[in-house]
Design a protein around this motif. Structure first.
Motif, PDB file in Angstrom:
ATOM      1  N   LYS A  16      23.953  41.972  -7.356  1.00  0.00           N
ATOM      2  CA  LYS A  16      22.490  42.048  -7.252  1.00  0.00           C
ATOM      3  C   LYS A  16      21.923  43.074  -8.214  1.00  0.00           C
ATOM      4  CE  LYS A  16      21.835  40.247  -2.629  1.00  0.00           C
ATOM      5  NZ  LYS A  16      22.256  40.642  -1.301  1.00  0.00           N
ATOM      6  N   LYS A  17      22.733  44.123  -8.499  1.00  0.00           N
ATOM      7  CA  LYS A  17      22.239  45.156  -9.410  1.00  0.00           C
ATOM      8  C   LYS A  17      23.246  45.390 -10.525  1.00  0.00           C
ATOM      9  CE  LYS A  17      20.733  49.052  -7.796  1.00  0.00           C
ATOM     10  NZ  LYS A  17      20.860  50.076  -6.728  1.00  0.00           N
TER      11      LYS A  17
ATOM     12  N   ALA B  56      24.790  39.668 -12.818  1.00  0.00           N
ATOM     13  CA  ALA B  56      23.864  40.692 -12.327  1.00  0.00           C
ATOM     14  C   ALA B  56      22.616  40.742 -13.195  1.00  0.00           C
ATOM     15  CB  ALA B  56      24.559  42.048 -12.303  1.00  0.00           C
TER      16      ALA B  56
ATOM     17  N   GLU C 194      18.940  40.032 -11.546  1.00  0.00           N
ATOM     18  CA  GLU C 194      17.862  41.026 -11.501  1.00  0.00           C
ATOM     19  C   GLU C 194      16.540  40.385 -11.885  1.00  0.00           C
ATOM     20  OE1 GLU C 194      18.838  44.471 -13.800  1.00  0.00           O
ATOM     21  OE2 GLU C 194      19.836  45.452 -12.102  1.00  0.00           O
ATOM     22  N   ARG C 195      16.607  39.400 -12.807  1.00  0.00           N
ATOM     23  CA  ARG C 195      15.377  38.718 -13.204  1.00  0.00           C
ATOM     24  C   ARG C 195      14.943  37.683 -12.173  1.00  0.00           C
ATOM     25  NH1 ARG C 195      14.615  38.645 -19.245  1.00  0.00           N
ATOM     26  NH2 ARG C 195      15.612  40.580 -19.801  1.00  0.00           N
TER      27      ARG C 195
ATOM     28  N   GLU D 120      15.242  37.769  -9.050  1.00  0.00           N
ATOM     29  CA  GLU D 120      14.586  38.421  -7.909  1.00  0.00           C
ATOM     30  C   GLU D 120      13.071  38.395  -8.048  1.00  0.00           C
ATOM     31  OE1 GLU D 120      16.040  39.988  -5.048  1.00  0.00           O
ATOM     32  OE2 GLU D 120      17.689  38.740  -5.790  1.00  0.00           O
TER      33      GLU D 120
END
Lengths: 190, 197, 191
Positions: C33-34, C152, C156-157, C159
């Motif tokens: 996720k990160k 990841a 991140e985008r 999201e």
């Protein structure tokens, strides 16, 4: 300290029991697995050369040093005399090595059949190499002429139709057949 | 009644694959044909059942501080036995599943059930729990592999179902197809859950 | 030398451990996720896989094979990996608190990461020499890290973007993985 020893002994007992259990199951299954590997090897040999009383591994006799393609040479005996030869070959396909068996008949000096025994080609494309529709094309080819892969319906005796959209795989099998063919010509054709 | 509940919860409400999203690796890798899916499910259920029985029977004997290593040893032992048995009696399936049979050891569902259920409950309840989870996981694998085999190869259990004129979408039995099928199923599960709540 | 090159390219691109062999899917979906945590996880996995690959190869060649107990492979390997992860955790904690802070959370997760055990077994099955086995392990770990970091970066985008509610979380991550997997299919036939 005593506690650590107690825990260690406990783990040791658990691991020991587990090991014993596995050893027991292994004892039961080992002969079955060994028998089965032998049987499946023999039955695939029979598929490429059916008419044999006995098949012997004679790789050391006919292969001088390590060969990049040929892994094993088995000779099929009929009535005590060599009648056919089965080559185990491995060549580079599209997704990894392609392993196949190539059978030759000594009397007619022709291939009997080709069988792809292991491959990691693309499912639905190159993986079709294991199907008879492709491997049947290699039957009864003259050992004197190199096999050639063609994309259209074969017109000459030494041509084999490629698998649709899987030329690299088809060529890999043909390369194996040709390597086996050369060894066959130099060892079994006088 | 509660035993029945222990059994049924694994099938839909707490389905290990579709709801808890555990054991994803084999679910993506071997679901290229229904045969493989069923075989993997059966092997998995056998290991889970055996390990749940032993761990729940020994739950008062195993010291708390070394329970995890003990569980790992017990599970690994059963996995190796299944591995040997499959090699001996179902060689074709053994070859198709390959490395994913020994990897049942690190399937989080099995250690998860040992930790969350078998070490707190009796043998009877643990058997039902293992059977429920095993059947739930197997069903999920069969659904996944059914979708992928029908769309990707045009067959079901190796029998052609799409008719000769349809050409199957090859991508479904290639690696990307595994991700797509699993993503669609999880999205559907999300949708159903949102409707329910 | 070129054989090592074949192993490296094959492991990173052609048979990418996550996108085509489906090993290590749990951390791939869980820790992607990160970007920062993806990098941390990647380094931790690379470290453990290199050590585990060496250790399991030695155990297989010098203990299991000579004693004729190769069938104890699974149980021996998983114990070695579990112990190794614990040991690495303790050593890092003592010697380098900074590194421990960065990697500590990921280390316990690695024991049940099927990538470590899976690749250790594959290296044995392919009859690799010690050097080939270690290279294969490290290359696979690099492939894992690459897939994880790419994932990841994309997530991140995602999201931020507007997608149907039922696709949030795992489903959209899986679709992303699928597209990445299609892209990696393009590498087949490279060698």
């Amino acid at each position: 300290m005593r506690n650590i020893i107690k825990l260690g002994v406990f783990l040791l007992v658990v691991a020991g029991l587990a090991g014993l259990g596995i050893a027991y199951v292994n004892g039961l299954t080992e002969p079955i697995i060994a028998g089965q590997l032998l049987e499946s090897k023999l039955s695939s040999f029979k598929e490429v050369y059916a008419d044999a009383d006995e098949i012997k591994d004679e790789t050391d006799t006919y292969l001088k040093g390590a060969d990049p393609v040929i892994a094993e040479i088995n000779v099929a005996y009929k009535n005590g005399a060599p009648a056919g030869v089965i080559y185990t070959v491995a060549t580079a396909g599209y997704g990894g090595p392609v392993q196949s068996l190539v059978g030759f008949d000594i009397e007619s000096q022709q291939t009997t059949a080709v069988k792809v025994i292991s491959q990691t080609e693309t499912p639905g494309l190159g993986a079709k190499a294991v199907e008879n529709s492709f491997s049947d094309g290699f039957k009864n080819k003259d050992a004197a002429r190199p096999v050639e892969i063609v994309k259209k319906e074969p017109v000459q005796g030494n041509q084999v139709l490629a698998i649709t959209a899987a030329t690299i795989t088809s060529k890999a099998v043909a390369d194996g057949v040709n390597a086996a063919r050369e060894n066959f010509m130099s060892n079994f054709v006088k | 009644m509660s035993l029945v509940n222990e059994f049924t919860k694994g099938i839909i409400r707490e389905n290990p694959l579709f709801v808890l999203v555990l054991g994803t690796c084999p679910a993506l890798a071997i679901t290229t044909s229904v045969n493989n899916g069923l075989g993997m499910g059966a092997a998995f259920t056998a290991v889970l059942l055996a390990s749940n029985i032993v761990i729940s029977a020994l739950r008062k004997v195993i010291p708390d501080s070394i329970r995890i290593p003990s569980y790992i040893v017990i599970v690994a032992a059963f996995v190796t036995m299944i591995d040997l048995i499959m090699h001996a009696y179902t060689p074709a399936l053994y070859k198709a599943l390959g490395i994913y049979i020994p990897l049942i050891v690190v399937n989080c569902i099995i250690l998860g059930r040992a930790e969350a259920f078998a070490n707190k409950n009796g043998v009877g309840a643990s058997i039902m729990d293992a059977l429920g989870m095993g059947v739930g996981y197997t069903l999920a694998l069969v659904v996944m592999s059914g979708i992928r085999e029908i769309l990707g190869a045009g067959t079901f259990f190796g029998i052609p179902v799409l008719g000769a004129s349809a050409s199957p979408a090859l991508i479904m039995i290639l690696p990307p197809g595994g991700f797509i099928a699993f993503g669609c199923i999880l999205a559907l599960m999300n949708k159903l859950q949102q409707k329910a709540s | 030398m070129s054989e090592l090159g074949v192993i490296i390219i094959g492991a990173i691109f052609i048979n990418n451990i996550v996108l085509s062999q489906f090993l290590g899917i749990c951390p791939f979906l869980g820790v992607s996720k990160k970007l920062s945590s993806a990098i941390g996880m990647g380094i931790a996995v690379t470290f453990v896989m290199a050590l585990a690959g060496t250790l399991t190869w030695i155990i297989q060649s010098y203990i299991l094979n000579p004693l004729g107990i190769a069938y104890l492979q699974t149980i021996a390997f998983i114990l070695v990996i579990a112990a190794l992860v614990q040991f690495v955790e303790m050593v890092i904690k003592k010697t380098s608190p900074g590194l421990y802070k960065a990697l500590g959370v990921y280390l316990p997760l690695i024991t049940t990461n099927c990538a470590v055990l899976g690749i250790a077994i594959v290296s044995i099955q392919k009859n690799y020499s010690l050097i080939e086995a270690v290279v294969n392990n490290v290359a696979n770990a690099v492939g894992f890290t690459l897939a994880l970091i790419l994932m990841a970066g994309i997530r991140e985008r995602i999201e931020e973007s507007d997608i149907p509610k039922c696709f949030h979380g795992f489903p959209i991550a899986l679709f992303t993985a699928s597209l990445m997997s299609i892209a990696f299919l393009g590498f087949t036939g490279l060698l």
